[in-house]
Each structure stands twice: as C-alpha cells, then as structure tokens.
Design an enzyme around this catalytic site. Structure first.
Site, mmCIF file in Angstrom:
data_model
loop_
_atom_site.group_PDB
_atom_site.id
_atom_site.type_symbol
_atom_site.label_atom_id
_atom_site.label_comp_id
_atom_site.label_asym_id
_atom_site.label_seq_id
_atom_site.Cartn_x
_atom_site.Cartn_y
_atom_site.Cartn_z
ATOM 1 N NE ARG A 137 16.153 6.420 2.882
ATOM 2 C CZ ARG A 137 16.278 7.742 3.033
ATOM 3 N NH1 ARG A 137 15.227 8.523 2.860
ATOM 4 N NH2 ARG A 137 17.433 8.279 3.352
ATOM 5 C CE1 TYR A 174 -6.778 -7.208 3.173
ATOM 6 C CE2 TYR A 174 -5.299 -5.378 3.636
ATOM 7 C CZ TYR A 174 -5.518 -6.730 3.463
ATOM 8 O OH TYR A 174 -4.464 -7.609 3.581
ATOM 9 C CG ASP A 188 -7.936 -0.058 -2.050
ATOM 10 O OD1 ASP A 188 -7.710 -0.576 -3.169
ATOM 11 O OD2 ASP A 188 -7.519 -0.540 -0.991
ATOM 12 C CE LYS A 202 -4.155 -8.412 -2.628
ATOM 13 N NZ LYS A 202 -3.262 -7.554 -1.868
#
Length: 407
Positions: free
Chosen positions: A72, A124, A196, A221
C-alpha cells in the site's frame, strides 16, 4: 502558488523506491521513452514482471530487507508505472490510484474546510458530484464557471480559492481551455491549478509544461488503451504537493494493484502509435459528420469552426480521438443512430482501441437533472464517440450507416 522545488534522485543505480523521472532530461521523443522508461529488468528480463506481494521481508525488527515494506505504501510494479507516467507527463513525481476517480479525489483531498474551488461548468459527471455533494459537507465551496473564458476564471477566484480545476478538452462537449491562462489566474491567488488531461493524454498535451501544478489522467483510457484495466494518476513537479499526494495515496489506500499496473504499463508502450491513429480516424469521422444533412452541430477541436480550435492548435500536438455531435432530430435521432451502428459499440468509457458510442444524457450523465444538463450544455440528443483505431474507411462507413438511418 505552490513551490517549484522538486525532489532529487538519490543517486542509486536503480530507480528510486518512490517514483520520479528516470530519463534524466534525455531528449528522446515521447514515442521512445514510452517504450523504455521505468523498466528495471531484473534477471535480464526484457519486461518488468508483476510483483504480486502484499508485504516484504525485513532483515531484522529494525532493518528493512530491501526497498519495500508494504505494497500500500510502495510497490515495484506500481512504482515502475509511476516512473513512466512521470516521464511522459514531464513531471518529477506521479502517483497511481485504483481509478481515475480515486486520482481526482486525491486532488480534492488536498483541500481544507474554508477553501474555495473554481471549476469548469462542464465536467465528468462523477467529478461534478464530488464537488456538488461530497466536499461541500467538509466545508469546501465551489464556483462553476465557463473555464474557456480566462476572464471568467479571474473573476471567480478569490482570496480563499485553493484550487482551480479544469478538463481540456472537456467531457463530453470537447471545449478547449487555455491551460497557461487558467494557471496564471490560479497562481495570482496562490491557488493550485489542476488539469484533467484524460481526453488528450500526455501524447498530445502536457499540462505541467503549460504552467499547471497537477496533471490528472484516467489511466483506464488512453494510457492503457485496451479497456481491460481501471486506474488513475496524478503527476506534479512540485515537491510539497508530491509529499501530500503520496501521503493521501497510502493513508486512504486507493492504490493501483500490480496486475492493473502491469497492463497500463504495457499499454503505455504503444500510446503514441495508437494516438496517431485515433486522431486520424477522428478527423475523418468529424468530416463525415459535418457534411451530413442529419447532423446539426459537431464538436471536434480539429475543425476550424470549433471555438477552441486556435487554442487547441497551440497547446496540443493533435486534436484527439473524441468527437461529439447533435442530430437535428434530438434524442429520438440519437437513439436511432446508435441502434444502427454495426462496428461501433454502445458502451461507456473511452480511449480503447475499439470505437465506442454513448448518449451522455442517458448514460454517463444520467443522474443529472434537466437543469444540470442545461447548465453543462448537454443536449438530451448529444452523441459522444470515442473513435478507435479500426480502419478509417470502416468507421466512416459505419457512422454514415447510422446517420442514414435517421433521415
């Protein structure tokens, strides 16, 4: 304004345990760096393997056995991907998260009660929800403006503004934001400028080189490019922001797993080659749409008629693989159009090798009210195409098939 200081490499022959650029300012092109950056090649392996470890052995109770202790906090496969993302973004640090939304949330997690955010009026859907429904509960206020107008951004920022957050090109209307102008407006009040960059990817646009402090990607993406892994990243050149993002990453725990990291790293090797094809195909599809009688409006930055064309030509290497348009018959025509397609698949998401189509008002933005859709400029009949890398002629023929069905 955030510090421009950046962390230094520790001088070891191996990449640092945390991420960071590994090219040393090498003038190689992005095409070449995307293939070779970050590879550690243990045991002469050509490709860095998947390290599916949760934890690592200590030499003693007071000494680590190696560079890693718990995945982590840091992990080799994820670390390699982070090195690649930092390299491609022109950053000193990058952090990989379990999804694009986890990456966006990490940016918003930098905020404190009393802070103010200036954000785009077209975002978005889930990004909008975070700013509308979640962070106001923590004492964060938000002003949505037309971020394609730098004067509107300057008018909206105030003393307590801590973040200016934009997409460019925007989702789903492909509006283009002048990154340098927005960053200047943010820095006038010592706010962080975050972009973004998902619709462009670092192959076409590098926000940090244009003055932004943070560049956010949905790794799902274009970086991955094959619709088989979900992830997100935040990249920066600012050492203070990097430390805060690193702490957010390991304390909140929304880290990218080793298998997804491997897939995204593999996809990134072909990023530039794929983007070249995406852009060429999208331009051909946009031309076909413009010339068809069934189409009312086409949104594509590569068109001279697009209001952001000049800015896009200045700050982007090409105009991207996303195209949106409105049909003259509204939502009924949109429904008929997508139903008639044979090559293009009806699905959410974007940036994969396959072409996808969606109707935002009914799919990605389905939870928006009519008022919110109107404020975002999203017509109920708007269609969004993620143009893939199939043969250009096949895609154009399929789009024309759909258009002819609505006449």
């Amino acid at each position: 304004m955030p510090s421009e200081e950046s962390s230094e490499d520790d001088g070891n022959s191996n990449p640092p345990a945390r991420n960071g650029r590994t090219d040393g300012g090498d003038p190689e092109t992005l095409d070449t760096r995307a293939i070779h950056a970050g590879e550690q090649k243990p045991d002469n392996a050509l490709v860095t393997p998947i390290y599916a470890n949760a934890t690592y052995e200590y030499e003693s109770s007071t000494a680590l056995g190696g560079r890693y202790r718990y995945s982590r906090m840091s992990a080799p496969t994820r670390g390699d991907l982070e090195s690649v993302v930092a390299n491609l973004e022109g950053a000193t640090h990058a952090y990989a998260f379990a999804s694009g939304m986890a990456a966006i949330d990490a940016v918003f997690s930098l905020l404190s009660a009393g802070d103010h955010v200036v954000a785009g009026s077209s975002l978005y859907a889930e990004t909008y929800d975070l700013l509308a429904d979640v962070y106001p509960r923590y004492g964060v206020s938000v002003t949505h403006v037309d971020v394609t107008d730098p004067d509107a951004v300057r008018d909206a920022v105030r003393e307590e503004t801590a973040l200016v957050y934009v997409e460019t090109p925007t989702n789903p209307l492909l509006r283009v934001v002048d990154i340098a102008a927005v960053a200047d407006a943010a820095h006038e009040v010592d706010a962080v400028a975050a972009v973004d960059n998902t619709f462009a990817s670092p192959a076409l646009q590098r926000p940090l080189e244009l003055g932004a402090d943070l560049s956010v990607e949905s790794l799902t993406k274009y970086l991955n490019g094959h619709s088989d892994a979900i992830g997100g990243s935040v990249a920066t050149r600012d050492a203070d922001l990097a430390l805060r993002l690193e702490k957010t990453q390991y304390t909140r725990g929304a880290v990218l797993g080793p298998f997804e990291s491997f897939l995204v790293r593999r996809g990134a090797k072909t990023l530039q080659a794929r983007m070249d094809r995406h852009c060429r195909n999208a331009a051909a599809v946009a031309d076909a749409l413009v010339s068809h009688a069934a189409v009312d409006t086409v949104y594509y930055p590569g068109l001279d008629s697009h209001p952001g064309h000049e800015v896009a030509a200045e700050q982007m290497a090409d105009f991207g693989g996303m195209v949106a348009f409105e049909l003259s018959g509204g939502v009924d025509d949109a429904t008929e159009f997508v139903a008639a397609l044979e090559t293009v698949t009806i699905a959410e998401s974007l940036g994969g090798v396959e072409s996808l189509v969606e109707v935002p008002a009914a799919m990605t933005h389905q939870d928006f009210t009519a008022e919110e859709l109107h404020a975002a400029g999203i017509d109920p009949g708007l269609v969004r195409l993620s143009v893939g890398i199939e043969r250009e002629a096949d895609l154009v023929a399929d789009v024309r098939r759909g258009l002819d069905a609505v006449l």
